[in-house]
Design a protein around this motif. Sequence first.
Motif, mmCIF file in Angstrom:
data_model
loop_
_atom_site.group_PDB
_atom_site.id
_atom_site.type_symbol
_atom_site.label_atom_id
_atom_site.label_comp_id
_atom_site.label_asym_id
_atom_site.label_seq_id
_atom_site.Cartn_x
_atom_site.Cartn_y
_atom_site.Cartn_z
ATOM 1 N N ALA A 47 4.789 2.205 -3.747
ATOM 2 C CA ALA A 47 5.632 2.588 -2.613
ATOM 3 C C ALA A 47 6.610 1.465 -2.319
ATOM 4 O O ALA A 47 6.327 0.289 -2.575
ATOM 5 C CB ALA A 47 4.790 2.888 -1.387
ATOM 6 N N LYS A 48 7.765 1.829 -1.787
ATOM 7 C CA LYS A 48 8.792 0.854 -1.423
ATOM 8 C C LYS A 48 8.939 0.706 0.089
ATOM 9 O O LYS A 48 9.294 -0.366 0.578
ATOM 10 C CB LYS A 48 10.148 1.272 -2.012
ATOM 11 N N LEU A 51 -2.169 -1.696 7.771
ATOM 12 C CA LEU A 51 -1.355 -2.731 7.135
ATOM 13 C C LEU A 51 -1.923 -3.112 5.779
ATOM 14 O O LEU A 51 -1.183 -3.287 4.805
ATOM 15 C CB LEU A 51 -1.293 -3.955 8.055
ATOM 16 N N SER A 52 -3.241 -3.202 5.697
ATOM 17 C CA SER A 52 -3.889 -3.562 4.436
ATOM 18 C C SER A 52 -3.680 -2.485 3.379
ATOM 19 O O SER A 52 -3.406 -2.790 2.209
ATOM 20 C CB SER A 52 -5.387 -3.776 4.670
ATOM 21 N N ILE A 53 -3.786 -1.220 3.777
ATOM 22 C CA ILE A 53 -3.559 -0.122 2.829
ATOM 23 C C ILE A 53 -2.105 -0.113 2.347
ATOM 24 O O ILE A 53 -1.817 0.032 1.161
ATOM 25 C CB ILE A 53 -3.927 1.221 3.473
ATOM 26 N N ALA A 54 -1.188 -0.270 3.310
ATOM 27 C CA ALA A 54 0.232 -0.306 2.948
ATOM 28 C C ALA A 54 0.506 -1.433 1.959
ATOM 29 O O ALA A 54 1.285 -1.262 0.998
ATOM 30 C CB ALA A 54 1.082 -0.487 4.201
ATOM 31 N N ASP A 107 13.947 7.341 3.777
ATOM 32 C CA ASP A 107 13.620 6.258 2.852
ATOM 33 C C ASP A 107 12.111 6.031 2.725
ATOM 34 O O ASP A 107 11.668 5.311 1.824
ATOM 35 C CB ASP A 107 14.269 4.945 3.311
ATOM 36 N N LEU A 108 11.343 6.619 3.630
ATOM 37 C CA LEU A 108 9.902 6.358 3.658
ATOM 38 C C LEU A 108 9.178 7.067 2.519
ATOM 39 O O LEU A 108 9.432 8.238 2.230
ATOM 40 C CB LEU A 108 9.301 6.807 4.992
ATOM 41 N N ILE A 130 7.011 -1.442 6.400
ATOM 42 C CA ILE A 130 6.586 -2.446 5.427
ATOM 43 C C ILE A 130 7.211 -2.153 4.074
ATOM 44 O O ILE A 130 7.277 -1.003 3.631
ATOM 45 C CB ILE A 130 5.047 -2.456 5.329
ATOM 46 N N GLY A 131 7.691 -3.207 3.429
ATOM 47 C CA GLY A 131 8.302 -3.064 2.112
ATOM 48 C C GLY A 131 8.166 -4.360 1.337
ATOM 49 O O GLY A 131 7.612 -5.346 1.835
ATOM 50 N N PRO A 132 8.668 -4.406 0.091
ATOM 51 C CA PRO A 132 8.592 -5.627 -0.715
ATOM 52 C C PRO A 132 9.375 -6.765 -0.059
ATOM 53 O O PRO A 132 10.461 -6.548 0.492
ATOM 54 C CB PRO A 132 9.231 -5.219 -2.042
#
Length: 327
Positions: free
Chosen positions: A132-133, A120-123, A73-74, A167-169
């Motif tokens: 990206a999801k 984390l900031s880039i993600a 899923d990544l 990390i995701g929405p």
Amino acid sequence: MIYSHILGTGGYAPKRILTNQDLEKMVATTDAWITERTGIKERRIAAEGEATSDMAVVAARHALAMAGCSAEDLDMIIVATVSADMPLPSCAVMVQAKLGASRAFAFDLSAACAGSLYGLSIADQFISTGKAKRVLVVGAELLSRLVDWSDRNTCVLFGDAAGAMVIGPASDPERGLLSTHLHSDGGAAGMLSIPGGGSLHPQSEEVLANNMHKIAMNGREIYKFAVRVLPPAILEALDANGLQVSDIDHIVSHQANARIVESVLDRLGVPLEKCWLNLDRYGNTSSASLPISLDEANRAGRLKKGDLIAMMAIGAGMAWGSALMRW
């Protein structure tokens, strides 16, 4: 606007424990000296043959399991590290292969102890723009192979570990990452470095003889720098979101030295009880420190829905930053 949220956390520390009493037999130091100056009582040491990517994969699998998703899923993988398996290729592609995350693109990020916060900031940028999801951010360090075990000023500090975040929405518009704030000052690069082994001082007999391939640091100057820049970084994040120090429910911090954390929180007026501390058990694990702390606090049930979490980290570069998240 799409807010990104941490869907799963994971951590890993090797089984071998190196205590302060063990170090007393290796260098001219004492448990009392180490504890008083750093707050560290023990640290973890990777097994022979264990690589940085191996630790990263274990932490990643824990985070994926919590997030309820698979490696397939990544969309992307960021590994924050200064101790990759090898100079080329990246540690991230090793992690991608071992996880079986064939859809994801992968790369390393070098911001030392601030690496996971930078990651984390880039993600967040990829999530918030819809590019990206699912993003895996891993902080993984195998520092026991980068320290000079005859230097009591550095060898007592560092440990091996990995921490991960998926990390995701955010599904709830009231939750998620509110903002991140990153800074660097290359003029302070000499405070903490591995001077040898790069293009400036390529690997040579001289580099090895002078231990230039090992960590060198000025602990006193790092302390003063950190205590000066971290409180404004937290205030910057609060100001950007119209919040006050009193609104903070938890501090999740990179932990290089307990005295730095105590001094920063004291200057902010934040009770030490709001910060998850594990430095005594792991030492300074660089980029792994922040995500491991987050994972432990998360799994202990410390973080409640709606809590305001302030994150902070500082590392070689000098590189530092802050973030605010509504859990």
